[in-house]
Design a protein around this motif. Structure first.
Motif, PDB file in Angstrom:
ATOM      1  N   LEU A  60       0.821  -1.210   0.000  1.00 18.72           N
ATOM      2  CA  LEU A  60       0.000   0.000   0.000  1.00 18.72           C
ATOM      3  C   LEU A  60       0.856   1.262   0.000  1.00 18.72           C
ATOM      4  CD1 LEU A  60      -2.843  -0.991   2.505  1.00 18.72           C
ATOM      5  CD2 LEU A  60      -3.059  -0.658   0.037  1.00 18.72           C
ATOM      6  N   LEU A  61       1.850   1.294   0.883  1.00 21.99           N
ATOM      7  CA  LEU A  61       2.671   2.499   1.021  1.00 21.99           C
ATOM      8  C   LEU A  61       3.757   2.597  -0.039  1.00 21.99           C
ATOM      9  CD1 LEU A  61       3.209   2.706   4.884  1.00 21.99           C
ATOM     10  CD2 LEU A  61       1.532   3.920   3.491  1.00 21.99           C
ATOM     11  N   GLN A  62       4.031   1.479  -0.731  1.00 22.44           N
ATOM     12  CA  GLN A  62       5.088   1.428  -1.745  1.00 22.44           C
ATOM     13  C   GLN A  62       6.426   1.862  -1.165  1.00 22.44           C
ATOM     14  OE1 GLN A  62       3.982   3.117  -5.583  1.00 22.44           O
ATOM     15  NE2 GLN A  62       1.839   3.017  -5.007  1.00 22.44           N
ATOM     16  N   SER A  63       6.666   1.492   0.072  1.00 21.57           N
ATOM     17  CA  SER A  63       7.912   1.888   0.728  1.00 21.57           C
ATOM     18  C   SER A  63       8.243   0.905   1.840  1.00 21.57           C
ATOM     19  CB  SER A  63       7.800   3.300   1.304  1.00 21.57           C
ATOM     20  OG  SER A  63       8.937   3.614   2.079  1.00 21.57           O
ATOM     21  N   SER A  64       9.264   0.078   1.612  1.00 16.64           N
ATOM     22  CA  SER A  64       9.706  -0.816   2.679  1.00 16.64           C
ATOM     23  C   SER A  64      10.393  -0.028   3.788  1.00 16.64           C
ATOM     24  CB  SER A  64      10.661  -1.868   2.115  1.00 16.64           C
ATOM     25  OG  SER A  64      11.789  -1.262   1.518  1.00 16.64           O
ATOM     26  N   THR A  65      10.930   1.166   3.454  1.00 16.56           N
ATOM     27  CA  THR A  65      11.557   2.011   4.470  1.00 16.56           C
ATOM     28  C   THR A  65      10.535   2.447   5.515  1.00 16.56           C
ATOM     29  OG1 THR A  65      13.200   2.834   2.904  1.00 16.56           O
ATOM     30  CG2 THR A  65      12.833   4.145   4.872  1.00 16.56           C
ATOM     31  N   ALA A  66       9.346   2.883   5.064  1.00 20.21           N
ATOM     32  CA  ALA A  66       8.295   3.297   5.998  1.00 20.21           C
ATOM     33  C   ALA A  66       7.884   2.134   6.898  1.00 20.21           C
ATOM     34  CB  ALA A  66       7.091   3.830   5.230  1.00 20.21           C
ATOM     35  N   THR A  67       7.755   0.936   6.309  1.00 18.84           N
ATOM     36  CA  THR A  67       7.405  -0.236   7.110  1.00 18.84           C
ATOM     37  C   THR A  67       8.494  -0.554   8.117  1.00 18.84           C
ATOM     38  OG1 THR A  67       6.220  -1.113   5.183  1.00 18.84           O
ATOM     39  CG2 THR A  67       6.671  -2.643   6.975  1.00 18.84           C
ATOM     40  N   ALA A  68       9.749  -0.441   7.688  1.00 13.43           N
ATOM     41  CA  ALA A  68      10.875  -0.726   8.587  1.00 13.43           C
ATOM     42  C   ALA A  68      10.886   0.229   9.769  1.00 13.43           C
ATOM     43  CB  ALA A  68      12.185  -0.639   7.818  1.00 13.43           C
ATOM     44  N   GLN A 172      30.303  -4.714 -15.775  1.00 14.00           N
ATOM     45  CA  GLN A 172      30.681  -4.834 -14.370  1.00 14.00           C
ATOM     46  C   GLN A 172      29.420  -4.973 -13.514  1.00 14.00           C
ATOM     47  OE1 GLN A 172      33.786  -5.037 -13.326  1.00 14.00           O
ATOM     48  NE2 GLN A 172      34.718  -4.639 -15.339  1.00 14.00           N
ATOM     49  N   PRO A 173      28.894  -6.194 -13.320  1.00 13.23           N
ATOM     50  CA  PRO A 173      27.654  -6.366 -12.542  1.00 13.23           C
ATOM     51  C   PRO A 173      27.724  -5.759 -11.141  1.00 13.23           C
ATOM     52  CG  PRO A 173      28.234  -8.394 -13.672  1.00 13.23           C
ATOM     53  CD  PRO A 173      29.395  -7.461 -13.843  1.00 13.23           C
ATOM     54  N   LEU A 174      28.882  -5.889 -10.479  1.00 12.07           N
ATOM     55  CA  LEU A 174      29.003  -5.321  -9.133  1.00 12.07           C
ATOM     56  C   LEU A 174      28.880  -3.809  -9.179  1.00 12.07           C
ATOM     57  CD1 LEU A 174      29.521  -5.696  -6.139  1.00 12.07           C
ATOM     58  CD2 LEU A 174      31.986  -5.634  -6.607  1.00 12.07           C
ATOM     59  N   LEU A 175      29.492  -3.169 -10.187  1.00 13.31           N
ATOM     60  CA  LEU A 175      29.382  -1.721 -10.332  1.00 13.31           C
ATOM     61  C   LEU A 175      27.939  -1.314 -10.593  1.00 13.31           C
ATOM     62  CD1 LEU A 175      30.697   1.059 -10.555  1.00 13.31           C
ATOM     63  CD2 LEU A 175      31.193   0.570 -12.965  1.00 13.31           C
ATOM     64  N   GLU A 176      27.254  -2.079 -11.431  1.00 10.53           N
ATOM     65  CA  GLU A 176      25.828  -1.808 -11.686  1.00 10.53           C
ATOM     66  C   GLU A 176      25.016  -1.887 -10.394  1.00 10.53           C
ATOM     67  OE1 GLU A 176      24.283  -3.093 -15.980  1.00 10.53           O
ATOM     68  OE2 GLU A 176      24.995  -4.753 -14.765  1.00 10.53           O
ATOM     69  N   ALA A 177      25.278  -2.937  -9.628  1.00 11.33           N
ATOM     70  CA  ALA A 177      24.529  -3.108  -8.381  1.00 11.33           C
ATOM     71  C   ALA A 177      24.778  -1.946  -7.425  1.00 11.33           C
ATOM     72  CB  ALA A 177      24.913  -4.433  -7.721  1.00 11.33           C
ATOM     73  N   LEU A 178      26.013  -1.494  -7.349  1.00 12.87           N
ATOM     74  CA  LEU A 178      26.329  -0.375  -6.459  1.00 12.87           C
ATOM     75  C   LEU A 178      25.667   0.915  -6.937  1.00 12.87           C
ATOM     76  CD1 LEU A 178      30.116  -1.079  -5.719  1.00 12.87           C
ATOM     77  CD2 LEU A 178      28.152  -1.458  -4.212  1.00 12.87           C
ATOM     78  N   CYS A 179      25.649   1.151  -8.238  1.00 10.52           N
ATOM     79  CA  CYS A 179      24.985   2.350  -8.776  1.00 10.52           C
ATOM     80  C   CYS A 179      23.490   2.326  -8.462  1.00 10.52           C
ATOM     81  CB  CYS A 179      25.218   2.449 -10.282  1.00 10.52           C
ATOM     82  SG  CYS A 179      26.912   2.842 -10.751  1.00 10.52           S
ATOM     83  N   ALA A 180      22.858   1.166  -8.667  1.00  9.87           N
ATOM     84  CA  ALA A 180      21.427   1.051  -8.370  1.00  9.87           C
ATOM     85  C   ALA A 180      21.164   1.196  -6.875  1.00  9.87           C
ATOM     86  CB  ALA A 180      20.891  -0.286  -8.870  1.00  9.87           C
ATOM     87  N   ALA A 181      22.074   0.674  -6.041  1.00  9.23           N
ATOM     88  CA  ALA A 181      21.916   0.808  -4.584  1.00  9.23           C
ATOM     89  C   ALA A 181      21.971   2.269  -4.187  1.00  9.23           C
ATOM     90  CB  ALA A 181      22.998   0.016  -3.862  1.00  9.23           C
ATOM     91  N   ALA A 182      22.890   3.023  -4.782  1.00 14.04           N
ATOM     92  CA  ALA A 182      22.997   4.453  -4.473  1.00 14.04           C
ATOM     93  C   ALA A 182      21.734   5.191  -4.901  1.00 14.04           C
ATOM     94  CB  ALA A 182      24.219   5.049  -5.164  1.00 14.04           C
ATOM     95  N   PHE A 183      21.182   4.836  -6.061  1.00 15.42           N
ATOM     96  CA  PHE A 183      19.968   5.487  -6.542  1.00 15.42           C
ATOM     97  C   PHE A 183      18.786   5.181  -5.625  1.00 15.42           C
ATOM     98  CE2 PHE A 183      16.068   5.515  -9.071  1.00 15.42           C
ATOM     99  CZ  PHE A 183      16.127   6.778  -9.667  1.00 15.42           C
ATOM    100  N   ALA A 184      18.631   3.900  -5.265  1.00 22.61           N
ATOM    101  CA  ALA A 184      17.510   3.512  -4.396  1.00 22.61           C
ATOM    102  C   ALA A 184      17.647   4.129  -3.021  1.00 22.61           C
ATOM    103  CB  ALA A 184      17.440   1.990  -4.295  1.00 22.61           C
ATOM    104  N   TRP A 185      18.885   4.228  -2.506  1.00 27.01           N
ATOM    105  CA  TRP A 185      19.109   4.855  -1.201  1.00 27.01           C
ATOM    106  C   TRP A 185      18.740   6.336  -1.244  1.00 27.01           C
ATOM    107  CZ3 TRP A 185      22.915   8.711  -0.480  1.00 27.01           C
ATOM    108  CH2 TRP A 185      23.020   9.178   0.817  1.00 27.01           C
ATOM    109  N   ALA A 186      19.187   7.049  -2.277  1.00 30.74           N
ATOM    110  CA  ALA A 186      18.905   8.478  -2.381  1.00 30.74           C
ATOM    111  C   ALA A 186      17.421   8.729  -2.598  1.00 30.74           C
ATOM    112  CB  ALA A 186      19.717   9.096  -3.523  1.00 30.74           C
ATOM    113  N   ALA A 187      16.758   7.843  -3.342  1.00 24.37           N
ATOM    114  CA  ALA A 187      15.348   8.043  -3.676  1.00 24.37           C
ATOM    115  C   ALA A 187      14.410   7.464  -2.630  1.00 24.37           C
ATOM    116  CB  ALA A 187      15.044   7.403  -5.031  1.00 24.37           C
ATOM    117  N   HIS A 188      14.942   6.690  -1.649  1.00 24.90           N
ATOM    118  CA  HIS A 188      14.099   6.007  -0.663  1.00 24.90           C
ATOM    119  C   HIS A 188      13.089   5.102  -1.360  1.00 24.90           C
ATOM    120  CE1 HIS A 188      15.893   8.762   2.135  1.00 24.90           C
ATOM    121  NE2 HIS A 188      15.197   8.304   3.141  1.00 24.90           N
ATOM    122  N   SER A 189      13.476   4.536  -2.508  1.00 25.27           N
ATOM    123  CA  SER A 189      12.522   3.709  -3.246  1.00 25.27           C
ATOM    124  C   SER A 189      13.269   2.713  -4.122  1.00 25.27           C
ATOM    125  CB  SER A 189      11.608   4.575  -4.110  1.00 25.27           C
ATOM    126  OG  SER A 189      10.793   3.776  -4.940  1.00 25.27           O
TER     127      SER A 189
END
Length: 558
Positions: A60-68, A172-189
């Motif tokens: 519903l909230l579309q945010s695991s951060t809010a649930t956490a 570089q799959p690891l580099l891709e994963a780190l870039c996506a992690a940074a984006f999701a962290w900054a966006a909270h989504s």
């Protein structure tokens, strides 16, 4: 130049997607935030119910951060144990997959209808309908941004510069994963990052293995925010849940990267649509982690408890007790938490005043350190309240809640200033009284004790008025300010008469007493203003200035 233009377009579309996700989340929090917290509180009695509640609330909230943050606050208050809360987070991780699954289907055509329906609801006077209007508008913006991303991929898929940039990262799959992690962290989504990866995969802008690596990173990034937010930094034990969830995601990321070739081959055979394959990979990842960790939650919880033991230190007065970060999405609850914290300032100011009474009457210098600690605690709590309330989303608040927010800020600020007067001014006068061995006459000692008791009485009235506003009580409290002006004038006049009666006697104790009464008057003024002034101002009974209006004054002779 073409690459720069493409990146700007991509950033704008990503921002539109994030804004749509935010509108959906805030709309649902306004409409059902308190009920969702109640649902979680009731569900946290068994693992399976907690798991299902985590799925529902996050979907519903579309945010695991809010649930956490909600679950962490329950654990911090010892309402529930760690194991059910860990089950909630496993469910929350699965819940994030539902919205990705929904938007992986071609539902873009519903965007105009969603926005139009949302606009009609948003203009309604019904509060719930108004909030649901935000939800539908947000859904429409999400669909619109995803559709534009698909168009973007069509337009720029053949761009040599963009393909070269994405191709470099894709190797570089690891580099891709780190870039996506940074984006999701900054966006909270994590959902936004995964939907973006799915859009690119659908048009061949990135390969399927690269999209899967981005999905792994997005899952990791979404688990980082709860580790550093809210109450988790206060006690190592409060970090158990978010760190446990982060480790859960980290296991998934490492396992996914190691098995990426095999998983890619299997999903390519299972699902020919790249966008659907990304959504399925996200779902299978979180379901696998839930199945892996669910049977071992009790042992996992004991391991986390041993690694992050509960702090046994003596309670620190400076530490906020009621500022629940999980409540920030529900303004009515958050304001209640802030008001409860602000009332702690009343108790602390009472301690300060009582200590000063002992210092002035008994010359007890041992109380100086206690006064300093208590005043420091009031300053820190006041700053914590301001910081907490600054995290409230004004879009989620109605007019009454905005007024209450200002009342809480004014109340806490006034009491903190009162403590500041006591710490800086009264403490200096108390040090002078002890250093010069000055003793007030018996009559002035009784009077001084009575004045401090009167301030304490006004403090109790102010706290009552802060909780339950009442115009008549506010008028009564405001009159106390004038009474203290009379007390100061009387003390000054009595000292002056003693000076006239004994011209050679400077009466240092009397002079000091007048200064003490003057500072107590200032402290009382802050106490009175803290709760009475906002009410009187709203009722139009508080003059902007004590000066006589120019229009009412006699015109000066020329």
């Amino acid at each position: 130049m073409q690459l720069g233009y493409a990146l700007i377009n991509l950033a704008g579309l990503a921002a539109l997607l994030l804004w749509g996700v935010r509108m959906v989340r805030t709309g649902l929090q306004r409409a059902f935030g308190a009920r969702l917290r109640l649902l979680m509180g009731r569900a946290l009695c068994s693992r399976w119910r907690s798991f299902l509640a985590g799925i529902l609330i996050t979907a519903l909230l579309q945010s695991s951060t809010a649930t956490a943050l909600m679950a962490t606050s329950f654990v911090a208050k010892k309402v529930v144990g760690l194991v059910p809360a860990l089950a909630v987070m496993l469910g929350a991780n699965v819940g994030t997959t539902l919205i990705v699954q929904l938007f992986s289907f071609p539902v873009f055509a519903a965007a105009p209808a969603a926005i139009f329906s949302g606009l009609l609801l948003f203009r309604s006077r019904n509060t719930t309908a108004h909030d649901l209007g935000r939800v539908f508008i947000g859904l429409g913006l999400i669909l619109l941004s995803l559709h534009q991303m698909v168009e973007f991929a069509d337009t720029y898929a053949q761009s040599a510069g963009l393909r070269e940039l994405l191709g470099t990262v894709s190797r570089q799959p690891l580099l891709e994963a780190l870039c996506a992690a940074a984006f999701a962290w900054a966006a909270h989504s994590s959902a936004a990052a995964i939907l973006l990866a799915a859009s690119f995969a659908a048009k061949g802008v990135v390969s399927l293995p690269a999209a899967f690596a981005l999905t792994l990173g997005a899952n990791l990034g979404a688990a980082i925010n709860p580790v550093f937010e809210g109450t988790t930094g206060r006690d190592p034990a409060f970090r158990r849940l978010p760190i446990g969830n982060l480790f859960n995601r980290l296991v998934g990321v490492l396992g996914g990267l190691l098995l990426l070739p095999e998983v890619t081959a299997w999903l390519e055979a299972w699902e020919p649509s790249p966008a659907r394959a990304v959504a399925d990979f996200h779902t299978f990842l979180n379901l696998s982690l839930a199945l892996l960790f669910f049977p071992w939650l009790s042992g996992y919880g004991r391991l986390l408890a041993a690694w992050l033991p509960e702090r046994k230190d003596k309670e620190d007065l400076r530490q906020p007790l009621y500022l629940d970060p999980a409540a920030l999405g529900t303004p009515s609850v958050a304001l209640g938490s802030a008001a409860r914290e602000a009332l702690r300032l009343v108790d602390l100011l009472k301690i300060v005043l009582e200590k000063f009474r002992e210092i002035f009457l008994k010359g007890d210098r041992q109380n100086f350190s206690s006064v300093q600690r208590t005043a420091d605690a009031m300053d820190k709590i006041h700053r914590a309240i301001r910081s907490y309330l600054s995290g409230l989303d004004r879009d989620l608040m109605n007019e009454a809640e905005r007024v209450r927010l200002q009342d809480i800020l004014f109340f806490s600020s006034s009491l903190e200033q009162a403590a500041g007067f006591a710490e800086k001014e009264l403490q200096g006068l108390a040090a002078e009284r002890i250093h010069k061995n000055l003793v007030f006459p018996a009559g002035e000692q009784v009077e001084l004790s009575s004045i401090i008791e009167r301030i304490l009485s006004n403090l109790r009235m102010a706290s009552s008025l802060f909780v339950t506003p009442d115009l008549e009580t506010a008028r009564t409290l405001a009159l106390e300010k004038e009474s203290f002006r009379s007390l100061e004038a009387s003390a000054s006049a009595a000292h002056f008469e003693r000076m006239r009666a004994s011209p050679g006697d400077h009466d240092p104790a009397g002079a000091l007493y007048v200064k003490v009464v003057g500072q107590l008057k200032r402290i009382n003024g802050q106490v009175v203003a803290s709760a009475a002034y906002p009410i009187l101002e709203r009722e139009g009974e508080l003059l902007p200035s004590r000066l006589r209006s120019v229009t009412d004054a006699d015109s000066p002779a020329r």
